[in-house]
Design an enzyme around this catalytic site. Structure first.
Site, PDB file in Angstrom:
ATOM      1  N   GLY A 108       1.378  -1.451   6.365  1.00 53.48           N
ATOM      2  CA  GLY A 108       1.037  -2.209   5.129  1.00 53.48           C
ATOM      3  C   GLY A 108       1.211  -3.584   5.125  1.00 53.48           C
ATOM      4  O   GLY A 108       1.111  -4.349   4.024  1.00 53.48           O
ATOM      5  N   GLY A 136      -3.083  -5.627   5.644  1.00 53.40           N
ATOM      6  CA  GLY A 136      -3.988  -5.129   4.607  1.00 53.40           C
ATOM      7  C   GLY A 136      -3.981  -3.803   4.234  1.00 53.40           C
ATOM      8  O   GLY A 136      -3.086  -2.874   4.521  1.00 53.40           O
ATOM      9  N   THR A 174       1.273   4.020  10.467  1.00 52.76           N
ATOM     10  CA  THR A 174       2.519   4.578  11.009  1.00 52.76           C
ATOM     11  C   THR A 174       2.402   4.840  12.656  1.00 52.76           C
ATOM     12  O   THR A 174       3.355   5.130  13.127  1.00 52.76           O
ATOM     13  CB  THR A 174       3.413   5.414  10.228  1.00 52.76           C
ATOM     14  OG1 THR A 174       2.594   6.419  10.189  1.00 52.76           O
ATOM     15  CG2 THR A 174       3.669   5.051   9.033  1.00 52.76           C
ATOM     16  N   TYR A 177      12.625  15.340  19.211  1.00 47.62           N
ATOM     17  CA  TYR A 177      13.206  15.178  17.715  1.00 47.62           C
ATOM     18  C   TYR A 177      14.549  15.578  17.938  1.00 47.62           C
ATOM     19  O   TYR A 177      14.933  16.627  18.298  1.00 47.62           O
ATOM     20  CB  TYR A 177      12.500  16.417  17.046  1.00 47.62           C
ATOM     21  CG  TYR A 177      11.531  15.793  16.120  1.00 47.62           C
ATOM     22  CD1 TYR A 177      10.127  15.442  16.346  1.00 47.62           C
ATOM     23  CD2 TYR A 177      11.846  15.894  14.827  1.00 47.62           C
ATOM     24  CE1 TYR A 177       9.274  14.924  15.652  1.00 47.62           C
ATOM     25  CE2 TYR A 177      10.946  15.379  13.849  1.00 47.62           C
ATOM     26  CZ  TYR A 177       9.370  15.078  14.228  1.00 47.62           C
ATOM     27  OH  TYR A 177       8.641  14.642  13.263  1.00 47.62           O
ATOM     28  N   ASP A 189       4.197  17.372  10.528  1.00 47.78           N
ATOM     29  CA  ASP A 189       4.905  18.307   9.683  1.00 47.78           C
ATOM     30  C   ASP A 189       4.639  18.084   8.254  1.00 47.78           C
ATOM     31  O   ASP A 189       4.946  18.967   7.391  1.00 47.78           O
ATOM     32  CB  ASP A 189       6.340  18.205  10.106  1.00 47.78           C
ATOM     33  CG  ASP A 189       6.615  18.879  11.488  1.00 47.78           C
ATOM     34  OD1 ASP A 189       5.752  18.995  12.107  1.00 47.78           O
ATOM     35  OD2 ASP A 189       7.741  18.707  11.788  1.00 47.78           O
ATOM     36  N   GLY A 233       0.634   5.602   0.559  1.00 43.74           N
ATOM     37  CA  GLY A 233      -0.150   6.632   0.985  1.00 43.74           C
ATOM     38  C   GLY A 233       0.206   7.823   0.058  1.00 43.74           C
ATOM     39  O   GLY A 233       0.220   8.162  -0.980  1.00 43.74           O
ATOM     40  N   GLY A 236       3.864   8.518   0.439  1.00 45.91           N
ATOM     41  CA  GLY A 236       5.258   8.103   0.335  1.00 45.91           C
ATOM     42  C   GLY A 236       6.139   9.136   1.081  1.00 45.91           C
ATOM     43  O   GLY A 236       7.260   9.334   0.551  1.00 45.91           O
ATOM     44  N   THR A 237       5.618   9.321   2.346  1.00 44.74           N
ATOM     45  CA  THR A 237       6.458  10.701   3.318  1.00 44.74           C
ATOM     46  C   THR A 237       7.044   9.728   4.138  1.00 44.74           C
ATOM     47  O   THR A 237       7.726  10.505   5.103  1.00 44.74           O
ATOM     48  CB  THR A 237       5.444  11.678   3.821  1.00 44.74           C
ATOM     49  OG1 THR A 237       4.806  11.169   4.657  1.00 44.74           O
ATOM     50  CG2 THR A 237       4.722  12.253   2.584  1.00 44.74           C
ATOM     51  N   PRO A 267       0.694  -1.178   0.050  1.00 47.99           N
ATOM     52  CA  PRO A 267      -0.012   0.056   0.000  1.00 47.99           C
ATOM     53  C   PRO A 267       0.770   1.103  -0.093  1.00 47.99           C
ATOM     54  O   PRO A 267       1.961   1.258   0.734  1.00 47.99           O
ATOM     55  CB  PRO A 267      -0.802  -0.142   1.302  1.00 47.99           C
ATOM     56  CG  PRO A 267      -0.559  -1.554   1.885  1.00 47.99           C
ATOM     57  CD  PRO A 267       0.861  -1.932   1.240  1.00 47.99           C
TER      58      PRO A 267
HETATM   59  C1  LIG Z   1       9.153  16.405   6.235  1.00 46.65           C
HETATM   60  C2  LIG Z   1       8.523  15.333   6.850  1.00 46.65           C
HETATM   61  C3  LIG Z   1       7.912  15.472   8.076  1.00 46.65           C
HETATM   62  C4  LIG Z   1       7.142  14.491   8.827  1.00 46.65           C
HETATM   63  N1  LIG Z   1       6.362  15.119   9.951  1.00 46.65           N
HETATM   64  C5  LIG Z   1       5.889  14.134  10.645  1.00 46.65           C
HETATM   65  C6  LIG Z   1       5.080  14.246  11.806  1.00 46.65           C
HETATM   66  O1  LIG Z   1       5.066  15.354  11.996  1.00 46.65           O
HETATM   67  N2  LIG Z   1       4.416  13.212  12.360  1.00 46.65           N
HETATM   68  C7  LIG Z   1       4.533  12.080  12.054  1.00 46.65           C
HETATM   69  O2  LIG Z   1       3.843  11.233  12.651  1.00 46.65           O
HETATM   70  N3  LIG Z   1       5.095  11.834  10.813  1.00 46.65           N
HETATM   71  C8  LIG Z   1       5.828  12.654  10.326  1.00 46.65           C
HETATM   72  N4  LIG Z   1       6.634  12.250   9.178  1.00 46.65           N
HETATM   73  C9  LIG Z   1       6.666  10.840   8.597  1.00 46.65           C
HETATM   74  C10 LIG Z   1       5.436  10.665   7.604  1.00 46.65           C
HETATM   75  O3  LIG Z   1       4.958  11.700   7.212  1.00 46.65           O
HETATM   76  C11 LIG Z   1       4.489   9.464   8.453  1.00 46.65           C
HETATM   77  O4  LIG Z   1       5.073   8.475   8.843  1.00 46.65           O
HETATM   78  C12 LIG Z   1       3.181   9.313   7.680  1.00 46.65           C
HETATM   79  O5  LIG Z   1       2.049   8.914   8.647  1.00 46.65           O
HETATM   80  C13 LIG Z   1       3.292   8.717   6.549  1.00 46.65           C
HETATM   81  O6  LIG Z   1       2.181   8.836   5.766  1.00 46.65           O
HETATM   82  P1  LIG Z   1       2.014   8.699   4.214  1.00 46.65           P
HETATM   83  O7  LIG Z   1       0.517   8.495   3.786  1.00 46.65           O
HETATM   84  O8  LIG Z   1       3.088   9.216   3.242  1.00 46.65           O
HETATM   85  O9  LIG Z   1       2.540   6.833   4.200  1.00 46.65           O
HETATM   86  P2  LIG Z   1       3.458   6.319   3.233  1.00 46.65           P
HETATM   87  O10 LIG Z   1       4.743   6.829   3.358  1.00 46.65           O
HETATM   88  O11 LIG Z   1       3.001   6.126   1.897  1.00 46.65           O
HETATM   89  O12 LIG Z   1       3.463   4.556   3.994  1.00 46.65           O
HETATM   90  C14 LIG Z   1       3.974   4.537   5.048  1.00 46.65           C
HETATM   91  C15 LIG Z   1       3.645   3.077   5.510  1.00 46.65           C
HETATM   92  O13 LIG Z   1       2.429   2.911   5.747  1.00 46.65           O
HETATM   93  C16 LIG Z   1       1.693   1.865   4.865  1.00 46.65           C
HETATM   94  N5  LIG Z   1       0.407   2.628   4.141  1.00 46.65           N
HETATM   95  C17 LIG Z   1       0.171   3.665   3.825  1.00 46.65           C
HETATM   96  N6  LIG Z   1      -1.073   3.707   3.394  1.00 46.65           N
HETATM   97  C18 LIG Z   1      -1.833   2.585   3.875  1.00 46.65           C
HETATM   98  C19 LIG Z   1      -3.122   2.115   3.907  1.00 46.65           C
HETATM   99  N7  LIG Z   1      -4.095   2.947   3.392  1.00 46.65           N
HETATM  100  N8  LIG Z   1      -3.417   1.110   4.480  1.00 46.65           N
HETATM  101  C20 LIG Z   1      -2.321   0.252   4.906  1.00 46.65           C
HETATM  102  N9  LIG Z   1      -1.171   0.503   4.893  1.00 46.65           N
HETATM  103  C21 LIG Z   1      -0.759   1.930   4.431  1.00 46.65           C
HETATM  104  C22 LIG Z   1       2.679   1.913   3.775  1.00 46.65           C
HETATM  105  O14 LIG Z   1       2.504   0.424   2.867  1.00 46.65           O
HETATM  106  C23 LIG Z   1       4.025   1.898   4.345  1.00 46.65           C
HETATM  107  O15 LIG Z   1       4.476   0.854   5.051  1.00 46.65           O
HETATM  108  C24 LIG Z   1       7.416  13.129   8.606  1.00 46.65           C
HETATM  109  C25 LIG Z   1       7.910  12.942   7.238  1.00 46.65           C
HETATM  110  C26 LIG Z   1       8.418  13.986   6.504  1.00 46.65           C
HETATM  111  C27 LIG Z   1       9.389  13.779   5.315  1.00 46.65           C
END
Ligand SMILES: Cc1cc2nc3c(=O)[nH]c(=O)nc-3n(C[C@H](O)[C@H](O)[C@H](O)COP(=O)(O)OP(=O)(O)OC[C@H]3O[C@@H](n4cnc5c(N)ncnc54)[C@H](O)[C@@H]3O)c2cc1C
Length: 592
Positions: free
Chosen positions: A305, A308, A253, A513, A240, A173, A175-176, A171
């Site tokens: 991920g 499911g 996450t 942090y 963030d 989302g 990609g962050t 999966p």
């Molecule tokens: C600049 C920056 C700032 C950030 N700040 C924070 C912050 O303040 N707080 C924080 O908690 N995190 C932060 N993060 C980390 C990140 O944004 C989080 O971990 C966020 O929750 C990831 O979400 P995403 O949608 O990008 O997931 P992705 O990166 O696409 O995926 C993360 C994981 O979740 C799985 N996944 C995604 N969508 C689903 C779905 N629908 N069902 C099942 N599994 C799924 C994926 O397979 C992967 O294993 C930051 C990252 C960056 C680069």
């Protein structure tokens, strides 16, 4: 299988308009963020921030490189760049013709892609290792195919076809993630399909009476807030990365936002969810509080991920606060700022966001100030004179705390009174709403700095932990000291930048942090050197009583440390849970 009816009590629900579609190319593929924004060196050789989205957009930032030179103890020539090799070579695609035919017969062609740049982007998140690999290294494995379902039914279809044709699903989302969670296992010989949820980005309904909403899992924070705001609500979850991360990613996450003090972490905000799993669907709306034994939906939190695909969630929503005020306070040193945070938490008058920067981060914030001329420059000099000469704050020790108050007018006023009284008791000096807002909003622009500095031979990353109040100061000192030692031990160039901030408060402790960077020109395999130092820092964090992660998760980055935080029995439970729900390992991303 009988499922309770969806949206049973729907008479008073609002059905919001779908979000405005995001323009193609809006987001960069090779660096963080929006393509129209970012730091760069302009024609005059000065650092500036491009675009128009943020307060520092369009502004020259004259102090950044000179300050970085002092802190890192190296010369940084703006013209000397480590040219990005993006896109680096992709591994050969592992096709699965029968699967691809089946998908093509059921989904429109524009929602299936084998375009190399799309495959590359779906094979990583935003760790330093990820960004190094796409610019200067190589990803050993990326997805072979990307699909964009638009409904839960289509997610189910993709899962059925993957099982039928022996493929692996990951999966996606926003990609962050910063844990290598989207890195594909290099040894995976099945076709890997990245299931990109971002076309499922609607707030399906808002229930204004019960203050709940159902939101599709692929909606980014920005899309959610825009849809809720039109009807006077907010989710209150503000990581963030809010501009690009999604609800499904937050759940998967265990994410935490800057305003968690008021609205809670993601597990507090999400009431129930729907998910498509190899075992079947999870689909029910939970009551306000229940005693029904373990709820499998909760196992999706932090599942990264592996179990499911979350397709939607029912969340709490909050009325848009009537009053929103920023603030900031200067303290003489980190210890007094930290004592202030403890007192704030004990007082019960905790603002939506309270963040304490250490001295180095405070300096960093100053170095990011846009150029000031004329009266503004004079005002800046007078302020500095007042703070350092008249009030006796030492520029090499002082720290800053930014505050964001949200709530009713009375509530905010009461919190401000209590918080500023406590600040004064700890030797704090109010530094104004403007500085508070600047510090808070700078977070979103700072997210762009890593890629910029990487081009200038500076490798940096942040990592977090949570720790009890009583251990926190020692942990901060130990981790910084360890980073300095490890940096020296390897004979890395110059001096390291090792800094921290406290970002979230709990009754029992805090989230911390760390920011760590070093100059890597001439360093062989710089990314691996960085990774070694980060592992050493994690070792120190665990040894100092900190957690493996407060909110970034485990992914593959922190996986080797799991035996230090879970007993063998607990690890066996985790493995068996995965094996029983997904015996064919369809969700073979290899996390956790
Ligand atoms: C600049 C920056 C700032 C950030 N700040 C924070 C912050 O303040 N707080 C924080 O908690 N995190 C932060 N993060 C980390 C990140 O944004 C989080 O971990 C966020 O929750 C990831 O979400 P995403 O949608 O990008 O997931 P992705 O990166 O696409 O995926 C993360 C994981 O979740 C799985 N996944 C995604 N969508 C689903 C779905 N629908 N069902 C099942 N599994 C799924 C994926 O397979 C992967 O294993 C930051 C990252 C960056 C680069």
């Amino acid at each position: 299988m009988a499922q309770p009816a969806r949206n049973a009590a729907s008479a008073h629900r609002i059905l919001p308009e779908p979000p405005v579609p995001r323009p193609p190319g809006e987001e960069s593929l090779d660096v963080w963020g929006f393509a129209d924004s970012g730091f760069r060196v302009n024609a005059a050789g000065q650092v500036e921030f491009r675009g128009a989205r943020y307060a520092i957009s369009g502004k020259v930032i004259p102090s950044l490189l000179p300050w970085a030179e002092t802190i890192l103890g190296v010369a940084l020539d703006p013209a000397d760049r480590h040219a990005s090799g993006y896109p680096t070579a992709l591994p050969p695609r592992l096709a699965n013709e029968s699967l691809e035919r089946a998908l093509a017969s059921r989904l429109p062609a524009e929602r299936i892609s084998t375009d190399p740049s799309v495959l590359l982007r779906h094979g990583h998140g935003h760790t330093q290792e990820d960004m190094w690999a796409v610019k200067h290294g190589r990803l050993a494995r990326v997805p072979d195919l990307v699909v964009w379902p638009v409904s839960e039914e289509e997610v189910r279809l993709v899962l059925e076809l993957a099982r039928e044709h022996g493929a692996c699903l990951v999966p996606f989302g926003g990609g962050t993630n910063v844990t290598d969670a989207l890195r594909c296992p290099p040894e995976e010989r099945r076709t890997i399909v990245s299931v990109d949820l971002r076309r499922m980005n609607r707030v399906l309904w808002i229930d204004p009476v019960n203050q709940t909403a159902e939101i599709q899992a692929g909606a980014t924070g920005l899309e959610i807030e825009a849809q809720l705001d039109r009807h006077g609500f907010t989710l209150g979850h503000e990581p963030d990365s809010i501009e690009h991360s999604t609800l499904g990613g937050w759940i998967a996450t265990f994410a935490s936002g800057m305003k968690k003090n008021r609205y809670g972490n993601i597990e507090d905000i999400v009431l129930s969810l729907r998910a498509v799993t190899p075992e079947g669907a999870l689909a029910r709306e939970a009551a306000p509080r229940e005693s029904v034994g373990p709820d499998p939906a909760r196992w999706l939190f932090g599942s990264e991920g592996q179990l499911g695909i979350v397709t939607s969630a029912v969340t709490k929503v909050f009325p848009t606060p009537a009053c929103r005020r920023f603030g900031s306070v200067l303290f003489h040193d980190f210890e007094s700022g930290f004592a202030f945070l403890h007192a704030v938490q004990r007082s019960g008058a905790v603002p939506a966001s309270v963040r304490l920067m250490d001295n180095l981060q405070f300096q960093f914030g100053q170095a990011l100030r846009p150029e000031r001329r004329g009266l503004a420059a004079l005002k800046g000099r007078l302020e500095r004179f007042f703070v350092t000469r008249l009030r006796g704050f030492d520029p090499a020790r002082m720290v800053a705390c930014t505050l964001l108050f949200e709530g009713s007018v009375d509530e905010v006023a009461a919190q401000e009174r209590a918080v500023y009284r406590l600040a004064a008791r700890h030797g704090g000096m109010r530094a104004g709403a403007e500085n508070g807002e600047r510090g808070y909003q700078l977070t979103f622009a700072i997210a762009y700095i890593r890629d910029f500095m990487l081009d200038h031979y500076v490798l940096g990353e942040s990592f977090e932990t949570s720790v009890a109040w009583s251990e926190a100061l020692a942990l901060c000192a130990n981790v910084k000291q360890r980073l300095w030692q490890e940096h020296a031990k390897r004979g890395l160039p110059g001096k390291p930048f090792a800094s921290c901030r406290v970002t979230q408060l709990y009754d029992t402790g805090v989230c911390i942090y760390f920011y760590f960077a070093f100059h890597y020109k001439g360093v062989e395999n710089a990314s691996e050197a960085y990774a070694e130092l980060e592992r050493a820092a994690r070792d120190e964090i665990l040894g100092s009583g900190g957690s493996l992660s407060h909110h970034h998760g485990v992914g593959k980055l922190r996986q080797p440390f799991l035996p230090r935080v879970f007993s063998p029995a607990a690890l066996a439970w985790r493995r068996r849970l995965k094996a029983s729900i997904d015996p064919e390992n369809v969700f073979g991303g290899g996390n956790g």
